[in-house]
Scaffold this motif. Structure first.
Motif, PDB file in Angstrom:
ATOM      1  N   GLY A  23     -11.279  -7.200 -21.465  1.00  0.00           N
ATOM      2  CA  GLY A  23     -11.884  -6.064 -22.151  1.00  0.00           C
ATOM      3  C   GLY A  23     -12.154  -4.859 -21.278  1.00  0.00           C
ATOM      4  N   LYS A  24     -11.930  -4.989 -19.964  1.00  0.00           N
ATOM      5  CA  LYS A  24     -12.224  -3.886 -19.044  1.00  0.00           C
ATOM      6  C   LYS A  24     -11.333  -2.689 -19.313  1.00  0.00           C
ATOM      7  CE  LYS A  24     -14.004  -1.946 -15.311  1.00  0.00           C
ATOM      8  NZ  LYS A  24     -15.410  -1.500 -15.253  1.00  0.00           N
ATOM      9  N   PHE A  25     -10.031  -2.934 -19.476  1.00  0.00           N
ATOM     10  CA  PHE A  25      -9.118  -1.822 -19.719  1.00  0.00           C
ATOM     11  C   PHE A  25      -9.439  -1.122 -21.033  1.00  0.00           C
ATOM     12  CE2 PHE A  25      -5.161  -0.227 -21.689  1.00  0.00           C
ATOM     13  CZ  PHE A  25      -4.875   0.791 -20.785  1.00  0.00           C
ATOM     14  N   GLN A  26      -9.737  -1.905 -22.076  1.00  0.00           N
ATOM     15  CA  GLN A  26     -10.082  -1.313 -23.374  1.00  0.00           C
ATOM     16  C   GLN A  26     -11.334  -0.449 -23.257  1.00  0.00           C
ATOM     17  OE1 GLN A  26      -9.162  -4.432 -22.867  1.00  0.00           O
ATOM     18  NE2 GLN A  26      -7.283  -4.594 -24.064  1.00  0.00           N
ATOM     19  N   GLU A  27     -12.284  -0.905 -22.447  1.00  0.00           N
ATOM     20  CA  GLU A  27     -13.519  -0.142 -22.230  1.00  0.00           C
ATOM     21  C   GLU A  27     -13.220   1.185 -21.540  1.00  0.00           C
ATOM     22  OE1 GLU A  27     -17.329  -0.350 -19.227  1.00  0.00           O
ATOM     23  OE2 GLU A  27     -16.419  -2.245 -19.846  1.00  0.00           O
ATOM     24  N   LEU A  28     -12.389   1.143 -20.487  1.00  0.00           N
ATOM     25  CA  LEU A  28     -12.023   2.369 -19.772  1.00  0.00           C
ATOM     26  C   LEU A  28     -11.182   3.282 -20.650  1.00  0.00           C
ATOM     27  CD1 LEU A  28     -11.046   0.769 -16.336  1.00  0.00           C
ATOM     28  CD2 LEU A  28     -13.141   2.022 -16.842  1.00  0.00           C
ATOM     29  N   ASP A  29     -10.298   2.670 -21.434  1.00  0.00           N
ATOM     30  CA  ASP A  29      -9.400   3.434 -22.298  1.00  0.00           C
ATOM     31  C   ASP A  29     -10.161   4.215 -23.367  1.00  0.00           C
ATOM     32  OD1 ASP A  29      -6.903   4.313 -23.189  1.00  0.00           O
ATOM     33  OD2 ASP A  29      -6.731   2.673 -24.623  1.00  0.00           O
ATOM     34  N   SER A  30     -11.295   3.665 -23.788  1.00  0.00           N
ATOM     35  CA  SER A  30     -12.073   4.310 -24.859  1.00  0.00           C
ATOM     36  C   SER A  30     -12.940   5.459 -24.351  1.00  0.00           C
ATOM     37  CB  SER A  30     -12.964   3.270 -25.546  1.00  0.00           C
ATOM     38  OG  SER A  30     -13.939   2.759 -24.642  1.00  0.00           O
ATOM     39  N   GLN A  31     -13.124   5.551 -23.030  1.00  0.00           N
ATOM     40  CA  GLN A  31     -13.953   6.607 -22.459  1.00  0.00           C
ATOM     41  C   GLN A  31     -13.165   7.910 -22.327  1.00  0.00           C
ATOM     42  OE1 GLN A  31     -15.925   5.348 -18.828  1.00  0.00           O
ATOM     43  NE2 GLN A  31     -16.206   3.264 -19.618  1.00  0.00           N
ATOM     44  N   PRO A  32     -13.842   9.060 -22.405  1.00  0.00           N
ATOM     45  CA  PRO A  32     -13.123  10.345 -22.377  1.00  0.00           C
ATOM     46  C   PRO A  32     -12.484  10.679 -21.035  1.00  0.00           C
ATOM     47  CG  PRO A  32     -15.504  10.698 -22.369  1.00  0.00           C
ATOM     48  CD  PRO A  32     -15.306   9.234 -22.617  1.00  0.00           C
ATOM     49  N   GLY A  33     -13.086  10.276 -19.939  1.00  0.00           N
ATOM     50  CA  GLY A  33     -12.534  10.590 -18.627  1.00  0.00           C
ATOM     51  C   GLY A  33     -13.028  11.918 -18.074  1.00  0.00           C
ATOM     52  N   ASP A  34     -12.800  12.116 -16.789  1.00  0.00           N
ATOM     53  CA  ASP A  34     -13.224  13.339 -16.107  1.00  0.00           C
ATOM     54  C   ASP A  34     -12.221  14.454 -16.395  1.00  0.00           C
ATOM     55  OD1 ASP A  34     -13.853  15.370 -14.316  1.00  0.00           O
ATOM     56  OD2 ASP A  34     -14.526  13.966 -12.767  1.00  0.00           O
TER      57      ASP A  34
END
Length: 485
Positions: free
Chosen positions: A130-141
């Motif tokens: 689930g780590k990638f899905q969590e990062l993927d859902s975030q907007p990012g810098d």
């Protein structure tokens, strides 16, 4: 090709790969080619896709015939499937055999899965569900998102996965690179990570490619993509020192004209030769690189320098810095042809011990001339065996998930419902003893699927196995994707 220092990494400005203007990822194309066929010069020509997915460019193969007979390829696939099913045992007891099979070339149908196992990405993925899905859902810098988006169309613009602006290949590349900036915010994004991630995406889904990128950045090439590029400069000095032993002639020539290693080896090493070699050679080098580690990258660099600058006869045409750099930018095709290069790389006597010994020596010199390193990189792991030894996986981490799962119809019932049915059956049996069964005015249905409810459990199960999927009661779902399987 000009080298531009920007942010935390090297940027290459290549007029051949920069085509069109920057467009938003939100503007999706309706087909895999669409208007991008015009952007890349294919509007009025018949598009020929090679077996690797290239529709043009220098890395498109010239339609060469495979030199591996189909029956041999099938045997290799069976052997690799057996290895992947018992990966920990093979790595512990038969690592030399794994190494030999990587040198022969991983079967294309299993290359993505094998790379993930060799790199330790499979273990990382299982241990961080689930780590990638969590990062993927975030907007990012935003500062990284803008730079990443501008780089997307420059990565293999002649490959069918990346030719379309906003196509699935560019979208997945954006997701993987964005996720890495969130995973390592102190490191951020470096332009050389994009081709690495793109090669991975050609062979595996986005989540797997992300963990493959993590392992390359943290285990195989640590520090390469950090601010200041100290790790790549240090490896350049290591390469130059090893060249003195491998080819004294080439070493003297480069030293004579004061050609620093970073001028010619930066793109080679940071992109793992993915932008330099023909594609068949790239894949073979990566097969060995994932198994044996960074020594393969060093060996390739040393072979190229030795072949191009290793004799006085060859040096007659490059009496100067400019001529030498031009020669190294256009390596003769015979030296980078798959069979020749693989053989030369395998025979070159440069080990991880040689590299580490020279690393310590160059590190002492660096401290004398530059002081302490600003970026503290994690220790470099020399290949799959070292990575597995450093972080021993559990059996569950290495379990192969089936590519396709067939879900049977749900038959789970609550205890209360089961109790009611059992009680009902007992009452019916009691009634049958006292009364004769009524005549059935309707014939049995001719459709076996409809009649299955009247069969015994074993008969019903047998029928389900022999008949195709019925309606929407059963569905197909993919949990682990491969490029070809």
């Amino acid at each position: 090709m000009a080298k531009l220092q920007s942010g935390n990494g090297v940027q290459w400005k290549d007029s051949r790969s920069q085509r069109g203007t920057v467009e938003s990822l939100a503007e999706h194309e309706s087909s895999s080619l669409g208007s991008d066929s015009e952007l890349n010069g294919f509007a009025n020509a018949e598009i020929q896709t090679d077996k690797y997915g290239f529709i043009g460019g220098a890395q498109q193969s010239a339609g060469e015939i495979d030199n591996i007979p189909p029956d041999v390829l099938r045997q290799r696939e069976a052997k690799w499937l057996d290895m992947l099913n018992s990966w920990d045992k093979w790595m512990a007891k038969k690592h030399k055999k794994v190494k030999v099979r990587c040198q022969k070339g991983i079967p294309p149908s299993l290359r993505g899965r094998a790379w993930l196992y060799l790199s330790g990405g499979k273990v990382k993925k299982e241990q961080n569900q689930g780590k990638f899905q969590e990062l993927d859902s975030q907007p990012g810098d935003p500062k990284w998102l803008d730079v990443i988006e501008r780089d997307l169309h420059r990565q293999f613009p002649f490959h069918e996965m990346f030719v379309a602006r906003g196509g699935h290949g560019q979208q997945d590349l954006f997701r993987v690179l964005k996720a890495y900036t969130l995973h390592r915010p102190e490191e951020g994004y470096c332009q050389a990570q994009a081709p690495i991630a793109a090669v991975l995406l050609m062979h595996m889904p986005a989540e797997d490619a992300f963990w493959g990128l993590v392992q390359i950045c943290e285990k195989y090439l640590p520090g390469y993509y950090s601010a200041g590029l100290e790790a790549i400069q240090l490896d350049g000095e290591i390469l130059f020192a090893l060249l003195k032993r491998v080819s004294p002639v080439a070493h003297r020539h480069l030293k004579k004209y004061k050609i620093d290693p970073i001028l010619y080896m930066t793109e080679w090493f940071m992109c793992a030769f993915s932008r330099t070699l023909p594609w068949a050679s790239v894949l073979r080098m990566w097969d060995m690189f994932f198994c044996e580690g960074v020594k393969i990258i060093f060996r390739v660099g040393l072979v190229l320098l030795k072949c191009m600058l290793g004799s006085q006869e060859k040096l007659k045409v490059c009496q100067g810095q400019y001529e030498t750099m031009e020669l190294l930018r256009s390596i003769e095709p015979r030296y980078i042809q798959e069979a020749f290069l693989v053989q030369e790389v395998m025979e070159l006597a440069v080990s991880e011990r040689d590299i580490e010994k020279e690393h310590l020596s160059q590190l002492r010199r660096w401290k004398e001339t530059h002081g302490e390193l600003h970026s503290k990189s994690p220790p470099r792991m020399h290949g799959a065996k070292a990575i597995m030894a450093a972080e021993p996986p559990g059996r569950q981490d290495l379990k192969q998930n089936p590519t396709i799962i067939v879900e049977a119809p749900r038959t789970a019932e609550s205890k209360q419902e089961k109790g009611k049915k059992a009680k009902s059956k007992i009452e019916k049996k009691t009634d049958k003893k006292n009364t004769l069964p009524p005549l059935n005015p309707y014939p049995l249905p001719s459709n076996p699927a409809l009649a299955s409810s009247t069969l015994s459990p074993s008969e019903s199960q047998h029928l389900q196995e022999d008949t195709p999927l019925q309606g929407s009661n059963q569905s197909l779902s993919s949990t682990e994707h491969d490029t070809y399987l």
